[in-house]
Design a protein around this motif. Structure first.
Motif, PDB file in Angstrom:
ATOM      1  N   ASP A 197       0.824  -1.201   0.000  1.00 22.24           N
ATOM      2  CA  ASP A 197       0.000   0.000   0.000  1.00 22.24           C
ATOM      3  C   ASP A 197       0.872   1.272   0.000  1.00 22.24           C
ATOM      4  OD1 ASP A 197      -3.191   0.579   1.371  1.00 22.24           O
ATOM      5  OD2 ASP A 197      -1.765   2.166   0.830  1.00 22.24           O
ATOM      6  N   ASP A 229      -0.122   4.414   0.204  1.00 25.97           N
ATOM      7  CA  ASP A 229      -0.558   5.360   1.239  1.00 25.97           C
ATOM      8  C   ASP A 229       0.086   5.027   2.580  1.00 25.97           C
ATOM      9  OD1 ASP A 229      -2.151   6.722  -0.539  1.00 25.97           O
ATOM     10  OD2 ASP A 229      -3.933   5.498  -0.104  1.00 25.97           O
ATOM     11  N   ASP A 230       0.080   3.735   2.889  1.00 28.42           N
ATOM     12  CA  ASP A 230       0.661   3.316   4.165  1.00 28.42           C
ATOM     13  C   ASP A 230       2.162   3.624   4.211  1.00 28.42           C
ATOM     14  OD1 ASP A 230      -1.332   2.498   5.869  1.00 28.42           O
ATOM     15  OD2 ASP A 230      -1.519   0.525   4.924  1.00 28.42           O
ATOM     16  N   GLU A 286       3.535   6.134   2.702  1.00 31.21           N
ATOM     17  CA  GLU A 286       3.642   7.577   2.917  1.00 31.21           C
ATOM     18  C   GLU A 286       3.425   7.918   4.394  1.00 31.21           C
ATOM     19  OE1 GLU A 286       1.273   9.861   0.184  1.00 31.21           O
ATOM     20  OE2 GLU A 286       1.504  11.667   1.427  1.00 31.21           O
ATOM     21  N   ILE A 287       2.407   7.295   4.994  1.00 30.06           N
ATOM     22  CA  ILE A 287       2.095   7.535   6.415  1.00 30.06           C
ATOM     23  C   ILE A 287       3.275   7.100   7.287  1.00 30.06           C
ATOM     24  CG2 ILE A 287       0.580   6.828   8.334  1.00 30.06           C
ATOM     25  CD1 ILE A 287      -1.664   6.520   6.131  1.00 30.06           C
ATOM     26  N   LEU A 295       6.074   9.535   6.977  1.00 32.67           N
ATOM     27  CA  LEU A 295       5.707  10.762   7.682  1.00 32.67           C
ATOM     28  C   LEU A 295       5.963  10.616   9.179  1.00 32.67           C
ATOM     29  CD1 LEU A 295       4.469  13.462   6.710  1.00 32.67           C
ATOM     30  CD2 LEU A 295       2.242  12.577   7.444  1.00 32.67           C
ATOM     31  N   GLU A 326       9.333  12.252  12.391  1.00 37.38           N
ATOM     32  CA  GLU A 326       9.164  12.835  13.722  1.00 37.38           C
ATOM     33  C   GLU A 326       9.990  12.102  14.776  1.00 37.38           C
ATOM     34  OE1 GLU A 326       5.194  13.686  14.856  1.00 37.38           O
ATOM     35  OE2 GLU A 326       4.599  14.279  12.826  1.00 37.38           O
ATOM     36  N   THR A 363      -3.551  -4.232   9.386  1.00 35.69           N
ATOM     37  CA  THR A 363      -4.803  -3.536   9.699  1.00 35.69           C
ATOM     38  C   THR A 363      -5.701  -4.419  10.559  1.00 35.69           C
ATOM     39  OG1 THR A 363      -4.684  -2.475   7.555  1.00 35.69           O
ATOM     40  CG2 THR A 363      -6.790  -2.374   8.698  1.00 35.69           C
ATOM     41  N   SER A 364      -5.811  -5.686  10.138  1.00 32.35           N
ATOM     42  CA  SER A 364      -6.691  -6.596  10.887  1.00 32.35           C
ATOM     43  C   SER A 364      -5.869  -7.316  11.943  1.00 32.35           C
ATOM     44  CB  SER A 364      -7.314  -7.610   9.937  1.00 32.35           C
ATOM     45  OG  SER A 364      -6.307  -8.313   9.262  1.00 32.35           O
ATOM     46  N   LYS A 417      -1.993  -1.593  12.856  1.00 34.11           N
ATOM     47  CA  LYS A 417      -1.789  -0.254  12.289  1.00 34.11           C
ATOM     48  C   LYS A 417      -2.688   0.746  13.013  1.00 34.11           C
ATOM     49  CE  LYS A 417      -0.415  -1.736   7.648  1.00 34.11           C
ATOM     50  NZ  LYS A 417      -0.812  -1.892   6.230  1.00 34.11           N
ATOM     51  N   SER A 440      -4.722   4.358  13.922  1.00 35.58           N
ATOM     52  CA  SER A 440      -5.556   5.178  13.047  1.00 35.58           C
ATOM     53  C   SER A 440      -5.229   6.681  13.165  1.00 35.58           C
ATOM     54  CB  SER A 440      -7.033   4.923  13.343  1.00 35.58           C
ATOM     55  OG  SER A 440      -7.264   5.089  14.718  1.00 35.58           O
ATOM     56  N   THR A 441      -4.212   7.007  13.936  1.00 32.45           N
ATOM     57  CA  THR A 441      -3.773   8.412  13.925  1.00 32.45           C
ATOM     58  C   THR A 441      -2.257   8.446  13.791  1.00 32.45           C
ATOM     59  OG1 THR A 441      -3.406   8.609  16.303  1.00 32.45           O
ATOM     60  CG2 THR A 441      -5.641   9.095  15.522  1.00 32.45           C
ATOM     61  N   ILE A 442      -1.789   9.546  13.257  1.00 31.37           N
ATOM     62  CA  ILE A 442      -0.351   9.693  13.053  1.00 31.37           C
ATOM     63  C   ILE A 442       0.378   9.753  14.397  1.00 31.37           C
ATOM     64  CG2 ILE A 442      -0.404  12.234  12.839  1.00 31.37           C
ATOM     65  CD1 ILE A 442       1.635  10.003  10.531  1.00 31.37           C
ATOM     66  N   VAL A 443      -0.264  10.386  15.373  1.00 33.39           N
ATOM     67  CA  VAL A 443       0.339  10.485  16.712  1.00 33.39           C
ATOM     68  C   VAL A 443       0.559   9.090  17.298  1.00 33.39           C
ATOM     69  CG1 VAL A 443       0.057  11.412  19.044  1.00 33.39           C
ATOM     70  CG2 VAL A 443      -0.768  12.728  17.083  1.00 33.39           C
TER      71      VAL A 443
END
Lengths: 141, 543
Positions: free
Chosen positions: A12, A14-15, A17-18, A21, A25, A89-90, A110, A112-115
């Motif tokens: 994935d 998107d995953d 990229e997340i 990201l 930090e 995810t599951s 996984k 559900s928030t970046i934090v």
């Protein structure tokens, strides 16, 4: 300063990229390689790319499933001791039990928030994850 | 003088002619009258003597017993009875009395049976044996009649006839044929019904091979073996066979049941085999139809089971899709939403929208999770083990520690038993209930979880299995409560009594609780009063 090297095995975009990201930090700097499939991961790990410090492995991928990939990784002498973190995810009980048996280090759900993801990765790199299964906030206690 | 015999039981006991008794005087110089009278007195059966004119001259005690009266010597004619009738029912007259017939017309009444009626209403049936007495010139000087009492014999004969008649009627009524096999001759005597059933004419002779020929080919060998076994002197000698026979005349197949019993004269030697045969075609056809129906239903049931298995499998597939394919995009919405949230630069409008997206996504995520839990529970039945409810409850309470502290809740627990259960399901039960109590509570909630034994009253009013040991767990809170009329509705899936604004929740929590308690063969009920609080009662089998 030691650079932490990670391999993220996830189809994935998107995953990915997340994940990247979240890594920005985290100090110190972390180098991440990406494999879009289990087969690609095995090719990389068998090659001369060098040994990663952590392997993050998604379960639900087209082609070779994550559990199959995990089995193959554990058969590669060069990387058999590299901690493999299931990154899914599951969180089916069956999957958790199976990957534990196959020698995964932890099962990360996984967030559900970046934090939450930043916190999770920090816990992993600092060796603060105690239980096999880890989801949002469960590393706090 | 062949006729002149004294007989008893149809056997001559004294032959007068052979003894030369037709002389002027009896041996010892006494008169013949005296001799015969003494003879009559000594007779072990009833007897009397008349002179040639028919007047009664002497009789013995046995005769008196039969007559039931004392006749007058020299006055009563031919007989001493009060009233009597012949076998054909006609009255015995002076003319038709056996001795009168013999002496006056020379007619012997052989075979007659006379019913002697006594004045007291009782009667005897006798067989008369009249005998003539002649002088040396051949002149009849009188007669002796010996009366053989056959009342008892006649009674038995009547009884036998009646029971034979009853048997015949029974055989006719239940449509049973009878047969008799004689091993010595090899002949099987069959009644008309048996003959009709097998297609034999009423007169043709039947032996064992001809009889066995009528048995349908697939059953023949078995029947022959069973008959052979029954005729083996070493065995008990009875058999009960069900088989198909083919009627010799019509060719029609019918089902019969034959029962037989072998009779032996001396050990190991069978003299005859008696039996009956019944036409059970209707029962057999009905039985076959029933078996066919059972087979059809079983097939249907198998199909239903396989459909169920398929739909169960589909449900598992759905659960997997729900938990992954639905969660995946949702998680991304949430994650990117959290990324945007950090880049709003304090724009309140944008922040408000992000919060709305996040709240909806959060609710959708919980819904998907709960539906998944519910569907997983629906087909998860196994995994029963000794479960310490107290320990499981402690785990859940510690999971809720933060919320309990935040809410300033007071949670008290009693001693809970160890039961046979599915641990993770029971943990979920406690978790959902505790979460509900904390959720629907006013400030500083007071929550207590206790257990108590189940009383007879509980068993009756909640329709519990009286042979099962239960424990009753009470989950009590002082929350907002609800109207008791909704006490059943709260356990249905997606039934929410409170709006999203005041409470969090998907409307699945209590439905899950009921599912878990159902899986444990228990009962869960709610008692509530608005503004006072709610008590959830859970009856769980202990083992």
């Amino acid at each position: 300063m030691h650079v932490i090297r990670c391999l993220l095995v996830d189809d994935d975009v998107d995953d990915r990229e997340i994940f990247n990201l979240a890594l920005t930090e985290i100090e110190p700097s972390i180098e991440v390689a990406w494999a879009a499939s289990g087969l690609e991961a095995l090719t990389r790990l068998s090659g001369d790319d060098g040994k990663p410090d952590f392997i993050f492995l998604d379960l639900n991928m087209p082609g070779m499933r994550g559990t199959e990939c995990l089995k193959s990784i554990k058969r590669l002498p060069a990387v058999e001791h590299v901690p493999v973190l299931i990154y899914s995810t599951s969180a089916h009980r069956k999957d958790i039990e199976e990957t534990a048996t196959l020698g995964a280090a932890h099962f990360l759900k996984k967030p559900s928030t970046i934090v939450a993801l930043v916190m999770m990765l920090r816990d992993v790199f600092e060796g603060k994850v105690k239980s096999f299964y880890y989801e949002d906030g469960s590393g706090d206690s | 003088m062949k006729m002149d015999l004294v007989i008893a039981d149809n056997k001559p006991i004294l032959d007068f002619s052979a003894l030369g008794l037709v002389a002027d005087s009896a041996p010892g110089g006494i008169t013949w009258d005296t001799f015969f009278d003494a003879f009559i007195q000594q007779m072990p059966v009833a007897a009397y003597r008349c002179d040639a004119a028919g007047f009664l001259r002497s009789y013995n005690q046995q005769a008196l017993k039969i007559w039931g009266r004392t006749p007058k010597i020299g006055a009563d004619l031919w007989c001493g009875s009060w009233k009597a009738s012949h076998k054909d029912g006609t009255n015995v007259t002076f003319d038709s009395a056996p001795l009168a017939q013999l002496l006056t017309r020379g007619k012997n009444s052989d075979g007659d049976e006379i019913t002697v009626m006594r004045p007291d209403g009782s009667f005897s049936i006798i067989k008369p044996c009249p005998q003539v007495i002649r002088n040396p010139s051949g002149i009849i000087i009188g007669g002796i009649n010996i009366l053989i009492d056959i009342t008892a014999q006649k009674k038995y004969e009547t009884e036998i006839l009646a029971s034979e008649e009853r048997l015949r009627m029974a055989v006719t009524t239940v449509e049973v044929g009878s047969w008799e096999y004689n091993p010595a001759s090899g002949i099987v005597n069959c009644d008309v019904r048996t003959r009709e059933l097998l297609g034999f004419t009423p007169t043709e002779w039947i032996d064992l091979p001809r009889l066995l020929e009528t048995i349908a080919a697939p059953d023949k060998l078995r029947v022959i073996q069973e008959v052979k076994h029954a005729l083996d002197p070493a065995v008990k000698g009875n058999f009960d066979i069900t088989c198909r026979v083919i009627n010799r005349k019509t060719g029609r197949t019918s089902y019969i049941r034959g029962k037989g019993q072998a009779f032996t004269e001396k050990p190991g030697h069978i003299v005859r085999v008696l039996g009956i045969v019944m036409d059970i075609t209707q029962q057999a056809v009905a039985k076959n139809e029933l078996e066919q129906k059972v087979a059809d239903k079983t097939k249907e049931l198998r199909q239903t089971i396989s459909q169920l298995e398929r739909s169960n499998h589909e449900l598992e597939q759905f659960a997997y899709i729900a938990s992954h394919d639905l969660q995946e995009p949702l998680r991304k919405i949430q994650t990117f939403c959290s990324i945007i949230d950090r880049r709003t630069n304090g724009d309140p409008v944008l922040e408000n929208y992000v919060a709305k997206i996040d709240s909806s996504a959060g609710r959708l995520s919980r819904l998907i999770g709960d539906v998944l839990d519910y569907s997983t529970l629906s087909h998860e039945q196994g995994g029963f083990t000794n479960t310490d409810l107290g320990k499981e409850l402690d785990t859940i309470i510690s999971d809720f520690e933060v919320l309990i502290r935040e809410k300033k809740a007071n949670v008290t627990t009693g001693l809970l038993p160890i039961i046979k259960g599915i641990p993770h399901q029971l943990r979920q039960l406690f978790s959902n209930l505790l979460s509900n109590s904390l959720k629907f509570s006013a400030d500083e909630p007071d929550i207590s979880i206790t257990s108590e034994p189940v009383t007879e009253e509980h068993l009756a009013s909640y329709n519990l299995n009286p042979r099962q040991a239960y424990t009753l767990i009470r989950f009590r809170d002082n929350g907002i409560g609800f109207d008791q009329k909704y006490a059943e509705r709260i356990f249905l899936i997606f039934q929410r009594l409170h709006s999203e604004k005041t409470t969090l929740g998907t409307g699945i929590g209590l439905a899950l609780c009921r599912k878990i308690v159902d899986n444990h063969h228990g009962i869960i009920v709610a008692e509530s009063e608005q503004g006072i609080g709610t008590t959830i009662k859970i009856f769980l089998p202990v083992f």
